[in-house]
Design a protein around this motif. Structure first.
Motif, PDB file in Angstrom:
ATOM      1  N   LYS A   1      42.184  63.615  21.312  1.00 13.89           N
ATOM      2  CA  LYS A   1      41.981  62.810  20.106  1.00 13.89           C
ATOM      3  C   LYS A   1      42.322  61.342  20.359  1.00 13.89           C
ATOM      4  O   LYS A   1      41.576  60.443  19.959  1.00 13.89           O
TER       5      LYS A   1
ATOM      6  N   LYS B   1      37.622  52.468  19.803  1.00 15.65           N
ATOM      7  CA  LYS B   1      38.106  51.102  19.600  1.00 15.65           C
ATOM      8  C   LYS B   1      37.554  50.161  20.658  1.00 15.65           C
ATOM      9  O   LYS B   1      37.173  49.028  20.362  1.00 15.65           O
TER      10      LYS B   1
ATOM     11  N   GLU C   1      39.754  59.695  22.676  1.00 10.79           N
ATOM     12  CA  GLU C   1      38.524  59.462  21.930  1.00 10.79           C
ATOM     13  C   GLU C   1      38.674  58.268  20.982  1.00 10.79           C
ATOM     14  O   GLU C   1      37.788  57.422  20.880  1.00 10.79           O
ATOM     15  N   LYS C   2      39.820  58.186  20.326  1.00  7.89           N
ATOM     16  CA  LYS C   2      40.093  57.079  19.404  1.00  7.89           C
ATOM     17  C   LYS C   2      40.127  55.753  20.165  1.00  7.89           C
ATOM     18  O   LYS C   2      39.579  54.747  19.706  1.00  7.89           O
ATOM     19  N   GLN C   3      40.763  55.738  21.332  1.00 10.79           N
ATOM     20  CA  GLN C   3      40.821  54.523  22.142  1.00 10.79           C
ATOM     21  C   GLN C   3      39.437  54.114  22.629  1.00 10.79           C
ATOM     22  O   GLN C   3      39.094  52.929  22.633  1.00 10.79           O
TER      23      GLN C   3
END
Length: 150
Positions: free
Chosen positions: A103, A111, A106-108
């Motif tokens: 997670k 961004k 994926e978030k990084q």
């Protein structure tokens, strides 16, 4: 074969991780069992100290022998240890760590993509203008050029 020859076994990294996780769980359960055994021995020692050897028999907080409070406090810590090993670890074990890692990665990445789009929008690269190709003419000679005629 000599004693210097060593057999090297190649273990799949996924298999190695499973083995390491199993070893970690075994160590956790072993420590919990040791904690329980020490708790039992300590509780018996507290009872013997108070009832047989009369140690602290006049100390009775809330009209209860001191060893009862000591055993209850120790039992509370043992209970926390038990919850940590069997309940928390099942919710926040290796699988949970891997999901959280995925997670976060994926978030990084999202961004980074958003920042890349923002940078491209705010500071676009100049469009390269087509340049004329200069033809290489090895037979070209310029009689007026000083280097060519040397």
């Amino acid at each position: 074969m000599s004693s210097t020859d060593k057999k090297t076994s190649k273990i799949d990294p996924e298999q190695r991780q499973l083995i390491e996780n199993a070893q970690k769980r075994i160590k956790q359960k072993k420590r919990l069992t040791a904690h329980f055994v020490v708790f039992l021995a300590g509780s018996i020692l507290f009872i013997i100290l108070n009832l047989v050897l009369k140690f602290g028999e006049n100390f009775r907080p809330l009209n209860t022998d001191w060893f009862v409070w000591a055993i209850l406090a120790w039992f509370f810590f043992l209970l926390i240890h038990f919850i940590n090993v069997f309940i928390v670890n099942s919710f926040m074990g290796k699988d949970w760590e891997e999901k959280q890692l995925e997670k976060l990665v994926e978030k990084q990445q999202l961004k980074i993509e958003q920042l890349q789009l923002k940078v491209e929008k705010e500071h676009p690269l100049p469009n390269p203008t087509p340049t004329k190709r200069i033809q290489d003419d090895s037979n070209f000679s310029n009689p007026d050029h000083p280097i060519i005629n040397s």
